[in-house]
Each structure stands twice: as structure tokens, then as C-alpha cells.
Motif scaffolding. Structure first.
Motif, PDB file in Angstrom:
ATOM      1  N   TYR A  53       0.843  -1.191   0.000  1.00  0.00           N
ATOM      2  CA  TYR A  53       0.000   0.000   0.000  1.00  0.00           C
ATOM      3  C   TYR A  53       0.880   1.243   0.000  1.00  0.00           C
ATOM      4  O   TYR A  53       1.757   1.396   0.862  1.00  0.00           O
ATOM      5  N   VAL A  54       0.654   2.129  -0.965  1.00  0.00           N
ATOM      6  CA  VAL A  54       1.424   3.364  -1.092  1.00  0.00           C
ATOM      7  C   VAL A  54       0.598   4.517  -0.530  1.00  0.00           C
ATOM      8  O   VAL A  54      -0.541   4.733  -0.962  1.00  0.00           O
ATOM      9  N   PRO A  55       1.128   5.279   0.435  1.00  0.00           N
ATOM     10  CA  PRO A  55       0.386   6.421   0.964  1.00  0.00           C
ATOM     11  C   PRO A  55       0.000   7.403  -0.143  1.00  0.00           C
ATOM     12  O   PRO A  55       0.790   7.657  -1.061  1.00  0.00           O
ATOM     13  N   THR A  56      -1.198   7.928  -0.063  1.00  0.00           N
ATOM     14  CA  THR A  56      -1.702   8.868  -1.069  1.00  0.00           C
ATOM     15  C   THR A  56      -0.774  10.077  -1.192  1.00  0.00           C
ATOM     16  O   THR A  56      -0.360  10.657  -0.183  1.00  0.00           O
ATOM     17  N   GLY A  57      -0.433  10.425  -2.435  1.00  0.00           N
ATOM     18  CA  GLY A  57       0.412  11.581  -2.696  1.00  0.00           C
ATOM     19  C   GLY A  57       1.895  11.303  -2.727  1.00  0.00           C
ATOM     20  O   GLY A  57       2.690  12.189  -3.056  1.00  0.00           O
ATOM     21  N   TRP A  58       2.305  10.075  -2.404  1.00  0.00           N
ATOM     22  CA  TRP A  58       3.721   9.737  -2.412  1.00  0.00           C
ATOM     23  C   TRP A  58       4.199   9.445  -3.834  1.00  0.00           C
ATOM     24  O   TRP A  58       3.411   9.081  -4.721  1.00  0.00           O
ATOM     25  N   SER A  59       5.504   9.594  -4.031  1.00  0.00           N
ATOM     26  CA  SER A  59       6.145   9.237  -5.306  1.00  0.00           C
ATOM     27  C   SER A  59       6.775   7.860  -5.149  1.00  0.00           C
ATOM     28  O   SER A  59       7.185   7.469  -4.051  1.00  0.00           O
ATOM     29  N   MET A  60       6.841   7.114  -6.260  1.00  0.00           N
ATOM     30  CA  MET A  60       7.471   5.799  -6.172  1.00  0.00           C
ATOM     31  C   MET A  60       8.092   5.407  -7.508  1.00  0.00           C
ATOM     32  O   MET A  60       7.789   5.964  -8.561  1.00  0.00           O
ATOM     33  N   LEU A  69      11.819  -1.707  -4.895  1.00  0.00           N
ATOM     34  CA  LEU A  69      10.953  -0.556  -5.123  1.00  0.00           C
ATOM     35  C   LEU A  69      11.336   0.585  -4.190  1.00  0.00           C
ATOM     36  O   LEU A  69      11.660   0.368  -3.020  1.00  0.00           O
ATOM     37  N   LEU A  70      11.293   1.798  -4.718  1.00  0.00           N
ATOM     38  CA  LEU A  70      11.505   3.004  -3.925  1.00  0.00           C
ATOM     39  C   LEU A  70      10.198   3.750  -3.786  1.00  0.00           C
ATOM     40  O   LEU A  70       9.424   3.848  -4.740  1.00  0.00           O
ATOM     41  N   MET A  71       9.943   4.314  -2.597  1.00  0.00           N
ATOM     42  CA  MET A  71       8.819   5.230  -2.435  1.00  0.00           C
ATOM     43  C   MET A  71       9.256   6.341  -1.486  1.00  0.00           C
ATOM     44  O   MET A  71      10.104   6.141  -0.617  1.00  0.00           O
ATOM     45  N   ALA A  72       8.698   7.532  -1.694  1.00  0.00           N
ATOM     46  CA  ALA A  72       9.066   8.686  -0.875  1.00  0.00           C
ATOM     47  C   ALA A  72       7.859   9.581  -0.695  1.00  0.00           C
ATOM     48  O   ALA A  72       6.945   9.596  -1.519  1.00  0.00           O
ATOM     49  N   ASN A  73       7.881  10.359   0.383  1.00  0.00           N
ATOM     50  CA  ASN A  73       6.735  11.216   0.646  1.00  0.00           C
ATOM     51  C   ASN A  73       6.736  12.495  -0.185  1.00  0.00           C
ATOM     52  O   ASN A  73       5.834  13.323  -0.049  1.00  0.00           O
ATOM     53  N   SER A  74       7.723  12.649  -1.060  1.00  0.00           N
ATOM     54  CA  SER A  74       7.736  13.756  -2.020  1.00  0.00           C
ATOM     55  C   SER A  74       8.713  13.433  -3.137  1.00  0.00           C
ATOM     56  O   SER A  74       9.631  12.620  -2.968  1.00  0.00           O
ATOM     57  N   GLU A  75       8.528  14.076  -4.283  1.00  0.00           N
ATOM     58  CA  GLU A  75       9.459  13.886  -5.394  1.00  0.00           C
ATOM     59  C   GLU A  75      10.832  14.437  -5.030  1.00  0.00           C
ATOM     60  O   GLU A  75      11.864  13.887  -5.441  1.00  0.00           O
ATOM     61  N   ALA A  76      10.866  15.504  -4.238  1.00  0.00           N
ATOM     62  CA  ALA A  76      12.139  16.083  -3.814  1.00  0.00           C
ATOM     63  C   ALA A  76      12.920  15.101  -2.957  1.00  0.00           C
ATOM     64  O   ALA A  76      14.142  14.957  -3.108  1.00  0.00           O
ATOM     65  N   ALA A  77      12.217  14.411  -2.045  1.00  0.00           N
ATOM     66  CA  ALA A  77      12.883  13.423  -1.197  1.00  0.00           C
ATOM     67  C   ALA A  77      13.473  12.306  -2.041  1.00  0.00           C
ATOM     68  O   ALA A  77      14.592  11.847  -1.803  1.00  0.00           O
ATOM     69  N   LEU A  78      12.715  11.865  -3.043  1.00  0.00           N
ATOM     70  CA  LEU A  78      13.184  10.798  -3.923  1.00  0.00           C
ATOM     71  C   LEU A  78      14.428  11.244  -4.689  1.00  0.00           C
ATOM     72  O   LEU A  78      15.389  10.477  -4.836  1.00  0.00           O
ATOM     73  N   GLU A  79      14.431  12.477  -5.138  1.00  0.00           N
ATOM     74  CA  GLU A  79      15.582  12.994  -5.886  1.00  0.00           C
ATOM     75  C   GLU A  79      16.804  13.128  -4.983  1.00  0.00           C
ATOM     76  O   GLU A  79      17.921  12.792  -5.384  1.00  0.00           O
TER      77      GLU A  79
END
Length: 222
Positions: A53-60, A69-79
Motif C-alpha cells: 500500500y502506497v500512501p496517497t500523494g507519495w512518489s514511487m 521498489l523506492l517510495m518517498a513522501n515527495s518527489e524532492a525526497a526521492l531525488e
């Protein structure tokens, strides 16, 4: 051969480098996932080998289909994670990977006496020698593995890590009948306490529906 120093964002890569020839094993019982209490979207791997389950609004990003798999609470965090930079306040990244049970039963690892049938924190303790650098523990390991409840009867072995600009937590648990999940939780310094509950709920929602032999095939590009 010297093992490369284990860093938070490289933990899953380290496990993959240790992969050797597997012999499929059979274990009974299917792991039941628990949906988080916060808004989520169910994600099924493109290979249909695992779901979570991926939290709503997260990037993955599914780095290796069916494996990582990678997931983050923002695109900036992922970058920031991809660039190996420091995470900023409020940023959280989860790196979720899988390895088959039989990997740890290989003859090549027999000298480590890995306890695959033990509770998760004991299993995690038994694989720590994989992280040795010139015979000494990796410098960014903090504390000893402990047992944590993911809810609904599921438990994980946990271990904290730290490096400049990042704090991390490793969760290790059975995600399928013969597959272990390795979840790296990466946050800004001091952020693990803030996000621990979220990370545990995401981990509790992970299931691996494929077999260890199918996972081995994926690891070997088959």
C-alpha cells in the motif's frame, strides 16, 4: 574479498551482490497484509510478484520489477535519495527489496550459521557478519537488532543506521512463504522517530505472492 562499506541507501544492493545458486524450498502459510490506517493506494508489482500500500500523494519507482521498489513522501525526497544527498526536514524514503529464504541456507554461507528459523531480530543479528568490513562492523550501524511489532501479529527485526545527512532504520521480516522483505527507512537526521509509525504501517501492508524460485529467476534476469 573485502565487502564494500554498507550505507543506508545501498543496503539492498549489498544483499543482491551476495546472491548465489538457490535450491527452491517449500514452506506453508500465506502472509496476510494489513492495510494502513491512513489513505493509500494498493500497488501490485508489474511482475505481480508482490503488493503493498502506497500512501496517497507519495512518489514511487519500481527499480527492479518484482525485486526492488523506492517510495518517498515527495518527489524532492526521492531525488535527494537518488543523488545520495542529505535529506531535508520532513523528507522520508523507503527502499523495499526482497530475497529468497534459501539464499541464506546456501553452503557458501554455512560458516555464518544464519538462523533462518529464528525470530526476526535473531535472524537479523545472524546476518550482520555480512556487513563486516575488514573484520569490523560497518561504522554506520547503531545499536543491536530488536524485535518490533508491525501489527496484526506480524513482527520484524529492526536495526538503526546513521550517516551524514541521513538517519535510517532497517526492517527485516517474512513477506511470503519463502521470501524475506528488507525495508530501508531513510529520513533526515532525527526523523526516524517522527516517521517510525508510518514506516511500520507500510511494512505491515507488504506481501510477496511469488515463490522463492520465481524471485531467484528475477534476480538472475530470467
Amino acid at each position: 574479498m573485502k565487502l564494500k562499506l554498507l550505507t543506508i541507501n545501498k543496503v539492498f544492493v549489498m544483499f543482491i551482490l551476495l546472491a548465489t545458486l538457490l535450491v527452491p524450498t517449500a514452506c506453508s502459510g500465506k502472509v496476510q497484509a494489513q492495510e494502513p490506517a491512513f489513505p493509500v493506494t494498493k500497488f501490485v508489482s508489474s511482475t505481480e510478484l508482490f503488493s503493498l500500500y502506497v500512501p496517497t500523494g507519495w512518489s514511487m519507482e519500481e527499480v527492479v520489477p518484482g525485486v526492488d521498489l523506492l517510495m518517498a513522501n515527495s518527489e524532492a525526497a526521492l531525488e535527494h535519495y537518488r543523488s545520495e544527498g542529505a535529506l531535508e526536514s520532513g523528507e522520508l524514503v523507503l527502499n523495499i527489496g526482497f530475497l529468497p529464504l534459501t539464499l541464506f541456507q546456501e553452503q557458501a554461507l554455512a560458516h555464518l550459521k544464519i538462523q533462518t528459523d529464528a525470530s526476526p531480530e535473531v535472524f537479523l543479528q545472524s546476518i550482520l557478519p555480512m556487513f563486516l568490513v575488514e573484520g569490523e562492523p560497518a561504522g554506520n550501524v547503531v545499536g543491536e537488532p530488536v524485535l518490533a511489532s508491525l501489527g496484526d501479529g506480524r513482527e520484524a527485526g529492526t536495526l538503526t543506521f546513521s550517516k551524514e545527512g541521513r538517519d535510517g532504520l532497517i526492517l527485516v521480516f517474512k513477506a511470503g512463504k519463502d521470501v524475506f522483505a528488507f525495508v530501508s527507512v531513510i529520513a533526515y537526521p532525527g526523523g526516524i522517530v517522527e516517521f517510525q509509525k508510518t514506516a511500520y504501517q507500510v511494512a505491515a501492508g507488504i506481501t510477496y505472492d511469488g515463490s522463492g524460485s520465481a524471485l531467484y529467476s528475477k534476480l538472475n534476469g530470467k
